[in-house]
Design a protein around this motif. Structure first.
Motif, mmCIF file in Angstrom:
data_model
loop_
_atom_site.group_PDB
_atom_site.id
_atom_site.type_symbol
_atom_site.label_atom_id
_atom_site.label_comp_id
_atom_site.label_asym_id
_atom_site.label_seq_id
_atom_site.Cartn_x
_atom_site.Cartn_y
_atom_site.Cartn_z
ATOM 1 N N ASP A 40 0.847 -1.196 0.000
ATOM 2 C CA ASP A 40 0.000 0.000 0.000
ATOM 3 C C ASP A 40 0.881 1.244 0.000
ATOM 4 O O ASP A 40 2.114 1.147 -0.037
ATOM 5 N N GLY A 41 0.276 2.419 0.031
ATOM 6 C CA GLY A 41 1.003 3.672 -0.028
ATOM 7 C C GLY A 41 1.954 3.899 1.133
ATOM 8 O O GLY A 41 2.871 4.714 1.041
ATOM 9 N N LEU A 42 1.773 3.156 2.234
ATOM 10 C CA LEU A 42 2.665 3.273 3.395
ATOM 11 C C LEU A 42 3.767 2.222 3.384
ATOM 12 O O LEU A 42 4.590 2.166 4.290
ATOM 13 N N GLY A 43 3.744 1.346 2.385
ATOM 14 C CA GLY A 43 4.770 0.307 2.287
ATOM 15 C C GLY A 43 4.406 -0.987 2.980
ATOM 16 O O GLY A 43 5.252 -1.875 3.115
ATOM 17 N N ASN A 44 3.163 -1.128 3.422
ATOM 18 C CA ASN A 44 2.709 -2.358 4.075
ATOM 19 C C ASN A 44 2.302 -3.394 3.030
ATOM 20 O O ASN A 44 1.730 -3.047 1.998
ATOM 21 N N PHE A 45 2.557 -4.661 3.328
ATOM 22 C CA PHE A 45 2.113 -5.739 2.452
ATOM 23 C C PHE A 45 0.591 -5.786 2.450
ATOM 24 O O PHE A 45 -0.044 -5.571 3.473
ATOM 25 N N ALA A 92 -3.621 -4.993 -10.050
ATOM 26 C CA ALA A 92 -3.753 -5.407 -8.658
ATOM 27 C C ALA A 92 -4.873 -4.612 -8.008
ATOM 28 O O ALA A 92 -4.932 -3.386 -8.137
ATOM 29 N N ARG A 93 -5.760 -5.327 -7.284
ATOM 30 C CA ARG A 93 -6.924 -4.677 -6.678
ATOM 31 C C ARG A 93 -7.292 -5.341 -5.353
ATOM 32 O O ARG A 93 -7.175 -6.551 -5.210
ATOM 33 N N LYS A 94 -7.744 -4.501 -4.437
ATOM 34 C CA LYS A 94 -8.367 -4.983 -3.193
ATOM 35 C C LYS A 94 -9.324 -3.897 -2.727
ATOM 36 O O LYS A 94 -8.917 -2.762 -2.489
ATOM 37 N N ASP A 95 -10.583 -4.284 -2.618
ATOM 38 C CA ASP A 95 -11.636 -3.335 -2.250
ATOM 39 C C ASP A 95 -11.583 -2.129 -3.192
ATOM 40 O O ASP A 95 -11.650 -2.308 -4.391
ATOM 41 N N LEU A 97 -8.962 -0.141 -3.518
ATOM 42 C CA LEU A 97 -7.563 0.152 -3.825
ATOM 43 C C LEU A 97 -7.150 -0.532 -5.128
ATOM 44 O O LEU A 97 -7.580 -1.648 -5.411
ATOM 45 N N ASN A 98 -6.303 0.148 -5.917
ATOM 46 C CA ASN A 98 -5.807 -0.453 -7.164
ATOM 47 C C ASN A 98 -4.482 0.203 -7.532
ATOM 48 O O ASN A 98 -4.075 1.181 -6.932
ATOM 49 N N ASN A 99 -3.837 -0.353 -8.545
ATOM 50 C CA ASN A 99 -2.551 0.187 -9.006
ATOM 51 C C ASN A 99 -2.699 0.960 -10.316
ATOM 52 O O ASN A 99 -1.727 1.126 -11.049
ATOM 53 N N ASN A 118 7.427 -5.043 -7.574
ATOM 54 C CA ASN A 118 6.495 -4.531 -6.571
ATOM 55 C C ASN A 118 5.491 -3.644 -7.286
ATOM 56 O O ASN A 118 5.827 -2.984 -8.254
ATOM 57 N N THR A 119 4.275 -3.626 -6.765
ATOM 58 C CA THR A 119 3.280 -2.678 -7.267
ATOM 59 C C THR A 119 2.556 -2.101 -6.064
ATOM 60 O O THR A 119 2.309 -2.789 -5.072
ATOM 61 N N ILE A 120 2.248 -0.815 -6.159
ATOM 62 C CA ILE A 120 1.593 -0.090 -5.077
ATOM 63 C C ILE A 120 0.133 0.106 -5.428
ATOM 64 O O ILE A 120 -0.195 0.538 -6.524
ATOM 65 N N ILE A 121 -0.739 -0.225 -4.466
ATOM 66 C CA ILE A 121 -2.160 0.056 -4.661
ATOM 67 C C ILE A 121 -2.570 1.153 -3.700
ATOM 68 O O ILE A 121 -2.150 1.189 -2.548
ATOM 69 N N GLU A 122 -3.351 2.109 -4.243
ATOM 70 C CA GLU A 122 -3.799 3.246 -3.425
ATOM 71 C C GLU A 122 -5.267 3.512 -3.692
ATOM 72 O O GLU A 122 -5.797 3.168 -4.709
#
Length: 122
Positions: A40-45, A92-95, A97-99, A118-122
């Motif tokens: 995520d945007g904070l660097g958490n898995f 990449a998607r969750k709820d 959040l997406n990339n 790595n891919t970041i979802i926000e």
């Protein structure tokens, strides 16, 4: 006796030379793999994110013909196996959040290697 020891040593050396000179990746024995880590945007898995990969931009934009679909583990990872050594588009998607705002195209994969992105979802 010394001749027998030398012959045995030479035989072992030749066998080892053959083993280390052989490159299985060149012969297609090792699969080309891609490990995607979603953060995520904070660097958490991000566990439980859906990751799809596409071989063409048209398929990616149309959300059709995914090469593979997986769900991330507790470390935000998925591993796709038996891939062609080409570039892939990652979705990449969750709820909610997406990339979509991040880079989604990989560099061409190295054949016979575990490629990591790595891919970041926000």
């Amino acid at each position: 006796m010394k001749t027998q020891k030398f012959a045995a040593f030479a035989l072992v050396a030749l066998i080892l030379l053959g083993v280390f000179a052989f490159s299985p990746a060149d012969d297609g024995f090792l699969p080309t793999r891609l490990r995607v880590t979603v953060i995520d945007g904070l660097g958490n898995f991000v566990e439980g994110a859906t990751v799809k990969i596409y071989s063409t931009e048209d398929d990616y934009r149309a959300s059709e013909n995914a090469v593979g679909t997986m769900t991330t583990d507790e470390k935000g990872r998925v591993k796709f196996k038996e891939l062609e050594p080409i570039s892939y588009f990652i979705d990449a998607r969750k709820d909610d959040l997406n990339n979509d705002a991040e880079g989604v195209k990989t560099a061409p994969l190295e054949e016979g290697q575990l490629n990591k992105v790595n891919t970041i979802i926000e």
